[in-house]
Design a protein around this motif. Structure first.
Motif, mmCIF file in Angstrom:
data_model
loop_
_atom_site.group_PDB
_atom_site.id
_atom_site.type_symbol
_atom_site.label_atom_id
_atom_site.label_comp_id
_atom_site.label_asym_id
_atom_site.label_seq_id
_atom_site.Cartn_x
_atom_site.Cartn_y
_atom_site.Cartn_z
ATOM 1 N N GLU A 380 0.745 -1.084 -0.032
ATOM 2 C CA GLU A 380 -0.109 -0.059 -0.003
ATOM 3 C C GLU A 380 0.950 1.096 -0.201
ATOM 4 O O GLU A 380 1.824 1.392 0.659
ATOM 5 C CB GLU A 380 -0.796 -0.030 1.194
ATOM 6 C CG GLU A 380 -1.691 1.311 1.339
ATOM 7 C CD GLU A 380 -2.502 1.391 2.618
ATOM 8 O OE1 GLU A 380 -3.556 2.174 2.818
ATOM 9 O OE2 GLU A 380 -2.102 0.698 3.530
ATOM 10 N N GLU A 397 2.785 -5.629 -6.556
ATOM 11 C CA GLU A 397 1.396 -5.102 -6.915
ATOM 12 C C GLU A 397 1.404 -3.862 -5.846
ATOM 13 O O GLU A 397 1.715 -4.115 -4.734
ATOM 14 C CB GLU A 397 0.336 -5.872 -6.958
ATOM 15 C CG GLU A 397 -0.825 -5.132 -7.423
ATOM 16 C CD GLU A 397 -2.002 -6.235 -7.828
ATOM 17 O OE1 GLU A 397 -3.068 -5.581 -8.222
ATOM 18 O OE2 GLU A 397 -1.675 -7.275 -7.839
ATOM 19 N N ILE A 399 -0.967 -0.785 -4.524
ATOM 20 C CA ILE A 399 -2.018 0.055 -4.437
ATOM 21 C C ILE A 399 -2.119 1.126 -3.876
ATOM 22 O O ILE A 399 -1.505 1.608 -2.581
ATOM 23 C CB ILE A 399 -2.958 -1.013 -3.380
ATOM 24 C CG1 ILE A 399 -3.064 -2.415 -3.797
ATOM 25 C CG2 ILE A 399 -4.686 -0.533 -3.309
ATOM 26 C CD1 ILE A 399 -3.567 -2.701 -4.947
ATOM 27 N N THR A 401 -3.972 3.824 -2.414
ATOM 28 C CA THR A 401 -5.112 3.968 -1.846
ATOM 29 C C THR A 401 -5.600 5.315 -1.836
ATOM 30 O O THR A 401 -6.895 5.568 -2.129
ATOM 31 C CB THR A 401 -5.059 3.274 -0.322
ATOM 32 O OG1 THR A 401 -3.853 4.045 0.366
ATOM 33 C CG2 THR A 401 -4.943 2.198 -0.287
ATOM 34 N N THR A 426 -15.186 -3.206 -6.363
ATOM 35 C CA THR A 426 -13.888 -3.444 -5.509
ATOM 36 C C THR A 426 -14.266 -4.335 -4.284
ATOM 37 O O THR A 426 -13.517 -4.564 -3.371
ATOM 38 C CB THR A 426 -13.151 -2.129 -5.091
ATOM 39 O OG1 THR A 426 -14.317 -1.291 -4.571
ATOM 40 C CG2 THR A 426 -12.558 -1.617 -6.350
#
Length: 504
Positions: A380, A397, A399, A401, A426
């Motif tokens: 994140e 990966e 994210i 946010t 989502t």
């Protein structure tokens, strides 16, 4: 020459990094195992078995070796006070004697001395205490050794224990003398000496109550009643001291529990604060905790709101030396959660550092060479400028946010309702995005995106929206209908649940 011998003996018993120390410890381990085995054989033999005599001689020889070992350990000890202070010859000799005496009275050394007392046949059971020697030298425990922690707790709270035992001693002495003076003059046939009175006082205070001695006079019963009440307070005192001093050292063994388990294919969430609770609930809707264990590795004690499906492991994810607590090299997925109590740059800095630490840790683990697939790391990020940094650190990966949420809000201004749709996509339990390998075409003619999308819609009710290259991670959303789908691509589709690969 004499000094060289003294240094060698000191190294053999007090310098774990030297080869001679390792040899001595190995020999001690063998002697302990042989001693315990001899005790078992001796107990199994009949009393008149002729084999018992030679076994006893061997056992006595082992006891002598143990006595020599503990004597050399004490004699070769260097008292710290002697090395730190200058003193007269007499004071130096006194410091040597007292320093070695205090060293001999340390709990671990005292246990070894007690086991030598097993030379008496009645005390042969003390040999089993030598197994503690194996426990305290073993390397099974890396982060919190229970025996050392317990002994350390005793040392740190010596004054408390001295006070408790002193109170117990005074009560036993006063109670024993009192009952002897009251009933020892022939009034009680079971109290014939001061030792009988002290034994009765100890048994009464500890609430054991064997019943071999009991007061028979009124005054004796008064003394007994006072001791009973005093015993209640004494036990409460010991319970409080033990609970205060030993609880943390004993419970800290939990740090070793997960590391020594056989858990594999688990999901590890690194970092947790109050804002991460929604993540835990979301993971539970996506993952079956019975099939894939869920682990949270973070600092501090376990919060009360953590779902019971999660295992909490206390530690610092940014320290490579502590990652082994979570068996990270046996995990399948690692999720890096940004802390919420600091600025976005500080939070992302911690995430990037954690990612680098994980990759460094995994590169040194032998188990990684035998894995079928690498660990998938999801991170994140709060500031978009740090996306490439965390990718460089090894995240598979990322994210964003904050950007994702703000983009949905701003897009809802011009396209009302889109934020609600994206929220449903989502969220688990509604239509969500999935990926799957593109299946072989029904004939030698390769798939076009239109034919593949039509097959997915007709067969599974799923909406194909794009392709993804699993090697590079590049996505191609809403490609032309006539695009020939290359082999080895992943299909991105929208469905209420994941579907099996379509069969032609």
């Amino acid at each position: 020459m004499l000094r060289s011998v003294a240094d060698t003996v000191h190294a053999a018993f007090h310098r774990p990094s030297t080869p001679i120390y390792q040899w001595v410890q190995g020999a001690v381990w063998l002697l302990i195992a042989l001693s315990i085995a001899l005790m078992g054989v001796d107990l199994a033999l009949e009393a008149d078995d002729p084999l018992r005599a030679p076994l006893r001689h061997v056992d006595y020889a082992i006891l002598i070796l143990f006595g020599i070992e503990i004597a050399l350990r004490i004699v070769s000890f260097h008292p710290p006070k002697v090395a730190l202070f200058k003193a007269s010859s007499a004071s130096t000799v006194m410091d040597h004697v007292l320093g070695r005496l205090l060293y001999a009275l340390q709990p671990l050394n005292l246990i070894d001395i007690i086991t030598v007392a097993a030379v008496l046949p009645e005390l042969r059971g003390l040999r089993a205490l030598r197994l503690l020697r194996l426990l305290r030298t073993t390397r099974i425990f890396r982060y919190s050794h229970p025996l050392r922690g317990t002994l350390r707790a005793f040392q740190d709270n010596t004054l408390l224990y001295m006070f408790a035992f002193s109170a117990l001693g005074v009560e036993v002495l006063v109670g024993g003398i009192s009952i002897y003076l009251v009933e020892g003059s022939g009034q009680n046939p079971n109290i014939n000496s001061m030792a009988d009175g002290l034994w009765w006082a100890l048994v009464t205070l500890t609430t054991v109550g064997f019943g071999d001695i009991s007061p028979v006079t009124g005054m004796g019963r008064v003394v007994g009643g006072v001791l009973m009440v005093g015993g209640m307070f004494t036990l409460a005192l010991f319970a409080g001291i033990v609970g205060h001093s030993l609880l943390h050292s004993v419970l800290s063994i939990r740090e070793e529990q997960f590391r020594m388990s056989t858990t594999v294919n688990h999901i590890v969430i690194l970092g947790y604060d109050a804002g991460s609770r929604m993540l835990l609930d979301a993971v539970l809707t996506e993952v079956d905790a019975e099939d894939r264990p869920l682990v949270i590795f973070s600092q501090g004690e376990r919060p009360l709101d953590i779902p019971p499906e999660y295992t909490w492991i206390q530690g610092d994810p940014t320290k490579e030396s502590e990652l082994d607590k979570a068996r990270l090299d046996h995990a399948s997925v690692v999720i890096l959660v940004s802390p919420r109590g600091v600025s976005p740059q500080q939070a992302d800095g911690t995430t990037i550092l954690t990612a680098f630490t994980i990759r460094s840790y995994l590169s040194k683990r032998p188990a990684m060479a035998h894995r079928r697939q690498p660990i998938y790391m999801v991170a994140e990020i709060l500031d978009s400028e740090n996306v490439e940094h965390v990718r460089t650190a090894g995240a598979d990966e990322v994210i964003e946010t904050n950007r994702l949420g703000f983009s949905m809000m701003s897009h809802a201004i011009t396209m009302p309702g889109t934020a609600s749709v994206m929220s449903r996509i989502t969220s688990a339990g509604a239509h969500s995005l999935y990926t799957m390998p593109v299946p072989p075409p029904p004939s030698e003619t390769p798939w076009t995106f239109a034919s593949l999308a039509s097959h997915m819609k007709r067969t599974h009710g799923a909406l194909a929206i794009g392709l993804r290259d699993p090697q590079t991670g590049a996505e191609h959303l809403t490609p032309p209908d006539g695009l020939t789908v290359p082999a080895g691509q992943d299909l991105i589709y929208l469905a209420q649940q994941a579907v099996a690969p379509p069969q032609p």
